[in-house]
Design a protein around this motif. Structure first.
Motif, PDB file in Angstrom:
ATOM      1  N   VAL A  87       8.652  -7.642   6.219  1.00  0.00           N
ATOM      2  CA  VAL A  87       9.588  -7.258   5.157  1.00  0.00           C
ATOM      3  C   VAL A  87      10.410  -6.067   5.667  1.00  0.00           C
ATOM      4  O   VAL A  87       9.861  -5.033   6.028  1.00  0.00           O
ATOM      5  CB  VAL A  87       8.841  -6.896   3.856  1.00  0.00           C
ATOM      6  N   ASP A  88      11.735  -6.254   5.684  1.00  0.00           N
ATOM      7  CA  ASP A  88      12.630  -5.244   6.252  1.00  0.00           C
ATOM      8  C   ASP A  88      13.096  -4.258   5.174  1.00  0.00           C
ATOM      9  O   ASP A  88      13.816  -4.627   4.251  1.00  0.00           O
ATOM     10  CB  ASP A  88      13.837  -5.964   6.885  1.00  0.00           C
ATOM     11  N   GLY A  89      12.694  -3.015   5.340  1.00  0.00           N
ATOM     12  CA  GLY A  89      13.040  -1.988   4.359  1.00  0.00           C
ATOM     13  C   GLY A  89      14.536  -1.782   4.211  1.00  0.00           C
ATOM     14  O   GLY A  89      15.034  -1.539   3.108  1.00  0.00           O
ATOM     15  N   VAL A  99       6.176   3.612  -0.110  1.00  0.00           N
ATOM     16  CA  VAL A  99       5.526   2.300  -0.070  1.00  0.00           C
ATOM     17  C   VAL A  99       5.594   1.778   1.360  1.00  0.00           C
ATOM     18  O   VAL A  99       6.685   1.665   1.936  1.00  0.00           O
ATOM     19  CB  VAL A  99       6.242   1.303  -1.007  1.00  0.00           C
ATOM     20  N   ALA A 100       4.425   1.482   1.938  1.00  0.00           N
ATOM     21  CA  ALA A 100       4.389   0.912   3.291  1.00  0.00           C
ATOM     22  C   ALA A 100       4.682  -0.577   3.190  1.00  0.00           C
ATOM     23  O   ALA A 100       4.054  -1.295   2.408  1.00  0.00           O
ATOM     24  CB  ALA A 100       3.019   1.148   3.919  1.00  0.00           C
ATOM     25  N   LEU A 140       9.886   5.681  11.197  1.00  0.00           N
ATOM     26  CA  LEU A 140       9.479   4.862  10.049  1.00  0.00           C
ATOM     27  C   LEU A 140      10.669   4.132   9.420  1.00  0.00           C
ATOM     28  O   LEU A 140      10.510   3.436   8.417  1.00  0.00           O
ATOM     29  CB  LEU A 140       8.785   5.736   9.004  1.00  0.00           C
ATOM     30  N   ARG A 141      11.834   4.274  10.022  1.00  0.00           N
ATOM     31  CA  ARG A 141      13.044   3.620   9.519  1.00  0.00           C
ATOM     32  C   ARG A 141      12.800   2.106   9.402  1.00  0.00           C
ATOM     33  O   ARG A 141      12.381   1.452  10.357  1.00  0.00           O
ATOM     34  CB  ARG A 141      14.190   3.905  10.492  1.00  0.00           C
ATOM     35  N   GLY A 142      13.044   1.584   8.200  1.00  0.00           N
ATOM     36  CA  GLY A 142      12.854   0.156   7.962  1.00  0.00           C
ATOM     37  C   GLY A 142      11.440  -0.217   7.535  1.00  0.00           C
ATOM     38  O   GLY A 142      11.200  -1.329   7.060  1.00  0.00           O
ATOM     39  N   HIS A 143      10.502   0.733   7.685  1.00  0.00           N
ATOM     40  CA  HIS A 143       9.098   0.417   7.389  1.00  0.00           C
ATOM     41  C   HIS A 143       8.589   0.996   6.071  1.00  0.00           C
ATOM     42  O   HIS A 143       7.472   0.688   5.663  1.00  0.00           O
ATOM     43  CB  HIS A 143       8.204   0.901   8.535  1.00  0.00           C
ATOM     44  N   SER A 187       0.818  -1.211   0.000  1.00  0.00           N
ATOM     45  CA  SER A 187       0.000   0.000   0.000  1.00  0.00           C
ATOM     46  C   SER A 187       0.852   1.261   0.000  1.00  0.00           C
ATOM     47  O   SER A 187       1.994   1.279   0.473  1.00  0.00           O
ATOM     48  CB  SER A 187      -0.952   0.008   1.198  1.00  0.00           C
ATOM     49  N   VAL A 188       0.254   2.304  -0.550  1.00  0.00           N
ATOM     50  CA  VAL A 188       0.892   3.619  -0.560  1.00  0.00           C
ATOM     51  C   VAL A 188       0.673   4.230   0.818  1.00  0.00           C
ATOM     52  O   VAL A 188      -0.442   4.245   1.331  1.00  0.00           O
ATOM     53  CB  VAL A 188       0.276   4.496  -1.668  1.00  0.00           C
ATOM     54  N   PHE A 189       1.758   4.731   1.443  1.00  0.00           N
ATOM     55  CA  PHE A 189       1.680   5.168   2.832  1.00  0.00           C
ATOM     56  C   PHE A 189       0.811   6.405   3.080  1.00  0.00           C
ATOM     57  O   PHE A 189      -0.073   6.370   3.933  1.00  0.00           O
ATOM     58  CB  PHE A 189       3.097   5.390   3.374  1.00  0.00           C
TER      59      PHE A 189
END
Lengths: 376, 376
Positions: free
Chosen positions: B301-303, B295-296, B325-328, B282-284
């Motif tokens: 799943v690790d960004g 992209v959320a 939001l780091r990694g997300h 999904s779009v954040f």
């Protein structure tokens, strides 16, 4: 016709620097950034030389100067500015804009400061928190004796802050040996990189003093720069391509050897000074720096006409006189990546231009004086 | 492997811009400088579009933001900051550093502001002098409705100051039609130039308000920039090579047509959003900008792993989530000089990386979604 810059910044940009600036950009939030910025910083230290912290700002030299003011002072604090030209006057203007109580030691343009005068001022005002000085005052070509200033200021509680914008690379600026707490420089001077990066060195003593300095700041907050550097990032987006250019320029300096670079600047400046005298003209300042030579023109020779002629016939840019000296000086810079034949070229063009303006001398004497110095 | 940047600034640098930056430097005290800077300024106006004064600063976007603060406010003045992400928070931090009385309209990250909320705050605090907003909040990918904000702020005495650092080129920022008094942007975003030039537009109303603003400033004094521009010089040494690059970038924008440039950004962002949904993600943000797509990612799943994989296997740099939001998040930018096949490339690489991380979808659905949008 090729463009040739003999102005005291921007200076000629080496091909190696151009290539580095055109390389793929290092992303400022990416994993390569910490090594990238730390490497540039590490390479910068030997050229002052300094063992202090070195910070890179997204600013011109003026921004780096303002950083030195707003990080060391509070409103109403007393500061002493040694002012003997346009760049000394910039310290005064910045301090006044921030409500600092400025004591200006106002010297005639072209004069170097006598450190005893500074000692007297500091004795008269023992509450002086910072002394602001200019190493090479490019508006007049004078070199102030920072080592002597450091001895005098070192006997007080004051910090010594030095504008090394044009001097670094041409002269040593030994911050630790001389007691300089903050020195500033910029990319487009001795380093031969386009303008856009300000450089600030900070001593441990300066970091301590900054803790009580309350002038407002955000963009120029040196603590934020230090924290960011420790974490391997920029506090704001830094000018990465220009920093890459600085890295390449510093490699060239290291390859030549910084002692040799200083010696080259001394030799080139001496050659231009000898040519000046041979041409029947005089060097303007009483203690000339090796950054550039400010040539005092006779009343009947118009500096602006010479500058226009040098540009039109030879593609040469030199500096002119600033403020009340406009039209009365030609400032020929040998700063940065300049070689022997460059010096011959600019002096030869200057000779041809002087002849055109009706100044009388034996053609070739200026160039002969250069050749003599370069051959020694 | 080629380096490909899909971060929301710095953005890809066109060859034409590189060539312009490598051209002989225009001396900032020389006779070519006035035309040089005025031409860049004239070319910049249509891309906002604005008929206001446009000033170029030797700074990053953060420096341009600080200029907007220190030139419009006095200590203790009240300002309203619309804060819905990291860049909104920067307005707050700058104002607080200067002793401004900040009223923060703190919105959840990813939300766009409702202008009625702003109207209420301004009604509650009629002494608010400046409203600070962010057009495209790149930390979350949200687009705030500046036109609606302008209507609300226009009913008060307050100035409207907008961070257009990432939005300009991707979206129109119609300062005059929308009542934006100051808009700021920077070279390394939509303009495709390396970082180092800040841009500030100033309305007549803002110039008037500045006369009573007493926050201290020197380097960021916009009046000094205006006077210098009128006289055809920089108040300090400006980053001329980067400005030359801006001139070349603006020629490319003019050749494509600014309306077409905006349409291209809309189409590319839509393609990435469609691909995101097709991939089961999904779009954040609730109101996505055309600058980039945040992209959320699902919990498992690790960004950071995706970013590392994209870099290692494909040489691709994308933005990640910032702060909490780091990694997300993965932030895929289509800002600047990006073409259709670039969008295909990054979505394809993203697909391959998602597969590697174990995310389940029919291979090719993301790319197919992009192709569909691009073919329409």
């Amino acid at each position: 016709m090729r463009s040739r810059i003999f102005a005291p910044g921007p200076t000629p940009i080496p091909d190696e620097v151009q290539a580095a600036m055109a390389a793929p950009l290092v992303y400022h939030r990416g994993p390569d950034f910490p090594d990238f910025i730390r490497t540039v910083v590490a390479k910068l230290k030997p050229v002052f030389p300094t063992q202090d912290d070195v910070l890179l700002l997204a600013s011109s030299g003026s921004g780096a100067m303002e950083a030195a003011v707003v990080n060391t002072l509070s409103q109403g604090d007393r500061a002493l500015v040694i002012q003997a030209g346009q760049f000394g006057a910039k310290w005064t203007a910045i301090c006044q804009a921030y409500g600092v109580d400025v004591d200006v030691l106002d010297l005639p343009w072209g004069s170097a400061v006598d450190s005893m005068q500074v000692a007297e001022r500091l004795k008269a005002h023992p509450d002086t928190r910072v002394v602001f000085a200019t190493h090479s005052e490019t508006s007049t070509g004078v070199l102030h004796d920072v080592e002597a200033l450091g001895r005098v200021v070192g006997e007080t509680e004051a910090l010594l802050v030095v504008d090394g914008v044009s001097s670094v690379i041409a002269h040593p600026l030994r911050t630790n040996d001389w007691g300089v707490d903050i020195a500033v420089t910029a990319s487009q001077k001795g380093l031969g990189v386009p303008p856009g990066v300000g450089v600030v060195t900070v001593s441990a003593r300066a970091w301590d003093a900054m803790q009580s300095a309350t002038l407002p700041k955000f963009y120029l907050d040196l603590n934020a720069y230090r924290t960011a550097l420790e974490e391997g990032r920029g506090p704001a987006t830094l000018p990465m391509t220009l920093m890459a250019g600085m890295g390449a320029a510093l490699d060239l300096v290291a390859a030549e050897g910084i002692e040799n670079v200083w010696a080259r600047h001394a030799r080139h400046a001496e050659a231009v000074r000898q040519a000046t005298v041979a041409l029947g003209l005089s060097v303007f300042p009483d203690c000339p720096s090796n950054v550039l030579t400010a040539v005092a023109l006779p009343e009947d020779v118009d500096g602006l006409a010479i500058m226009a002629d040098l540009r039109a016939r030879f593609g040469i840019t030199v500096g002119g006189g600033l403020a009340h000296l406009r039209g009365h000086l030609i400032r020929i810079s040998n700063l940065g990546f300049v070689d022997d034949l460059d010096i011959l070229t600019v002096v030869s063009a200057f000779e041809m231009s002087l002849q055109k303006m009706g100044w009388s001398f034996t053609p070739g004497v200026g160039v002969a004086a250069v050749e003599k110095v370069l051959s020694e």
